[in-house]
Design an enzyme around this catalytic site. Sequence first.
Site, short mmCIF file in Angstrom:
data_model
loop_
_atom_site.label_atom_id
_atom_site.label_comp_id
_atom_site.label_asym_id
_atom_site.label_seq_id
_atom_site.Cartn_x
_atom_site.Cartn_y
_atom_site.Cartn_z
N GLU A 150 1.01 -1.29 0.04
CA GLU A 150 -0.01 0.15 0.06
C GLU A 150 0.86 1.27 0.04
OE1 GLU A 150 -2.62 -0.33 3.46
OE2 GLU A 150 -4.14 -1.54 2.12
N GLU A 203 5.96 -21.87 8.03
CA GLU A 203 6.43 -20.91 9.20
C GLU A 203 7.52 -21.68 10.02
OE1 GLU A 203 3.97 -21.28 13.12
OE2 GLU A 203 2.50 -20.80 11.49
#
Length: 311
Positions: free
Chosen positions: A96, A127
């Site tokens: 963004e 992960e």
Amino acid sequence: MSTPDLLLDRRPDGERPLPPTEERLEASAELDAKSSLEVLRLLNAEDRVAVEAVDAVLPQLAGLVDLTAGRFRRGGTVHYFGAGTSGRLGVLDAAELLPTFNLEPGRVVGHIAGGAAALVNAVEDAEDSDAEGRAAAADLGPDDVAIGLAASGNTPYVGGALAVARAAGAHTALVSSNPHADLAHLADTVIVLETGAEVLTGSTRLKAATAEKLVLNGFSTALMVAVGRTWSNLMVSVVATNDKLRHRTVRILADATGLQPAAARQLLASADGELKTAIVAAVGGIEIDEARRLIAEHGGSVRDALAEASR
């Protein structure tokens, strides 16, 4: 209905306490017996805990912003590392910044365990890969900043990334909801968000993630302000890539200068659509070419360019 046992404060092996995010919240013990409105009210109440948790770490966050700004001005980059929800939030924040602040690709980068596929699908065991984290951070250097995002504070992917980044001289930070995070020793800056137990036990996509998102919003926005990507409270670096944003740039120019929309539109066209140049030219009372030069000389800062124009 009896209340479930809430004394789940240690790992199964009994060696150390569970992260607070894995404990059970007494207020939600009868969650499945509540109405939808009651569930939503409880979630909303706990979200306020996230806001308070962020308020408590603002001094540490400000220090990280200031340190990062200095490195950023020297050409350094910022990298977020996370898995699951944390990784997605980092990628979102980085993405963004490009249109909002006309940020060059590669200056703030989000890395997620499992790669792009993990943005929309769970990638099993990603992960847990220390090696993948190390590979993701392999190109970092002394002017860079590596920020690990791990609610539990124990994610191996994040640990691998922080270890490599720190060895390369990068400044490392950890954002976690665990005051006893295993990865804390790998971070130069540790930001602990005291969000506690989740309404849905262990679901860190709830208030732990809410607090993390607030930290990322605050960090990146304050960083962009610090390095001159705004002027006053205006998005003067916005990239006008569609009609909505083209209209916005005209409004911003009008707000910044007091010009009528038609005059602002004409000035913006004269500046080849460069909003900062148009603002400095109008407010500073100088020619377009001179405004453009001052903007370039002052690293894109409208405030600094105007200060020189007024001398």
